[in-house]
Design a protein around this motif. Sequence first.
Motif, PDB file in Angstrom:
ATOM      1  N   GLU A   1     -16.306  40.289  -0.645  1.00 21.04           N
ATOM      2  CA  GLU A   1     -16.107  41.705  -0.936  1.00 21.04           C
ATOM      3  C   GLU A   1     -15.375  41.911  -2.259  1.00 21.04           C
TER       4      GLU A   1
ATOM      5  N   TYR B   1     -24.657  38.807   4.032  1.00 14.40           N
ATOM      6  CA  TYR B   1     -23.928  38.921   5.294  1.00 14.40           C
ATOM      7  C   TYR B   1     -24.614  38.150   6.419  1.00 14.40           C
TER       8      TYR B   1
ATOM      9  N   LYS C   1     -17.009  43.716  -5.408  1.00 11.25           N
ATOM     10  CA  LYS C   1     -16.372  44.952  -5.864  1.00 11.25           C
ATOM     11  C   LYS C   1     -16.070  44.903  -7.355  1.00 11.25           C
TER      12      LYS C   1
ATOM     13  N   ARG D   1     -27.087  42.724  -0.312  1.00 10.92           N
ATOM     14  CA  ARG D   1     -25.837  42.478   0.405  1.00 10.92           C
ATOM     15  C   ARG D   1     -26.100  42.049   1.844  1.00 10.92           C
TER      16      ARG D   1
END
Length: 635
Positions: A69, A166, A73, A162
């Motif tokens: 993350e 995951y 980011k 994404r």
Amino acid sequence: MERIKIQTSIFLKNKLILILTLLFFIMSIAYTLLSVFSPYIELNSLPVLSTSLRFTFPTMLFFLFISFEYLIKIKTSHAYEFLKSGKNGLSTYYINGISVLVMILFLYCFMHLAINGAVYFYLSINHVEYLLHIIMNVFLNLFLVPLMSIFLAAVLTFCNKRVSAYVLMIVFSFLTSPVFGIIGTWFDSDANIYIFDLVDFFDFVPPAVSWTPIYAFGFSVLPYRFMQIGVWIFALFAVLIFVLARRGKKSGIISSAICLLVSLGLFLCYIQPVSKIDLSYDPLEGSTADQSYYHKNVVQKEKKAAFVITKYDITFNIGSALSAVATVSLSNERLESYEFTLYHGYIVSKITDVNGNDLRFTQESDYITVYNNSDTPLDKITMYYSGSGQRYFSNVQGISLPGYFPYYPQSGFKEIFDTDIGGFNKYTEKNDFDFNIVVNCPKKVYCNLSDNGHNSFTGKSNAITLVSGFYDSYDWNGVRIIYPYLFETRNFTKDMIISEISGFLQKNPRLGVKKVIVISNVNSNRPYERLAVYHDHMDINWILDLDTMYSDQSVTANKRKLKNYIDTFIHVKELYTQILNQEKANGSTAKESVLLMLDEKMNKLGEEYVIEQSKKFLYDENDTRSALEFLCELE
């Protein structure tokens, strides 16, 4: 440096990541501190370290998801274009981002190290080797393992979506969790498919960390564990270098290839045989490996040798496992064949005569037969073998080899494992042998024989016991007591340890032992393995309740089942009734079953009388009848 500051500020300004990080840090440190200040648990350094190491898996997962993350980011922030604008901007961005995460990880490790270090100094352990053990465990389990997950997260940021990243992280989390080990058990038991090599490769949790600590060994920091994590780190680093290198850039491709070669080399080292403590579900190497092995159509044998061993000259080399060169001198030089017992985990590579000529031999399970190639006298035989035992280990971190365990060749064939109770029989020879033992090991080794220095031992005994690890020794009235110093706590001091052992020896002076050696308690040794008496020494695996342990070991293997049934009848009558009903349901008859014959005799002759006579029989060393023979003849 400026760029690291920018990326650090991005981490600190992300409230969700910052709050999750603080919560995880507080939770893990608070839980570890509970093990220090708990009023219900005696403060001991090894259980505190165990509490820290139990966070290996959660820490790995935490840094995997947080790192992903964070790195995702920062790519979407305004700083990304600034960082990317310079030379090697993308590489610099990832290097700096990973550096920020490593600094946070370092702080986390430092806090755990500070707690364990404080306990070490508070308890005045005063053994630098154990302090190094703490540092190595924190470095391996709480630094290198999460570092690997940081690299994995960095690689996954290059996924196009994404959701794909995951999914891969969830799959990785599953494969590295204890659940995968349980599934491995299902594959083995239901489909007869062995997948534990794959399970072990994905298992980064310290072995036996959830079990009772092994005070002479600690927690595994064996080389194979560093190699395992090294395989992952260098492989992921290779991928990261490759994707960060500019297209076709030769230096990036070469660096990536070098990392892959290092990873491959570490993998080849990792898969080599190793003596390790494995309390997993693995049927070949785990906690039930011996029980499983002897239950699967392994026919154990009993055969008295037609020769006598007069002397042993053995060199043990302790590395990732044990290798040995054992020369035995024989009393009968003109036999066609010679039978020996050696635990099946030790594989014989060759056997030679006194002149170095190869001798023909067979090795089946625990049994070795050596054939004389000619009519010439065979006064000495030299065996070359290597391997390990599941319960009794021998590696650079520690050794636990009790005298009754056949880790060196013993004459004749012996039934070494009791499948009914799931433990090793304590075979001890009646005669003493001359021993000349050398142990090449980086640590100090303790033995029941006379110590000549430099891990060399000589003397006479009917067995040899070798231990190494976190040991200390103390002399009491001519008896040397060798014990794991991590047993000591504020309320269980060295004086109390010595008092327990010396009190037992004073009550049993006829034993005449010169050394008492506390061996490692691995895999909940069965009651009759907890104490063994030899001509010159005694092995124990616990210090308290020695009288009960001595009573248990006084009963020979052919009588042990009767003792267990009587103890169950006296102390847990409901359980006795359940076992009795199950035995009847199996269709056994009294002439075939010790339990049914015992029940029949108690109904006929009276419970008190049968129990009284049985106890006399159990502890009569001269009565060699089996339990069933005794009961059948009891009137």
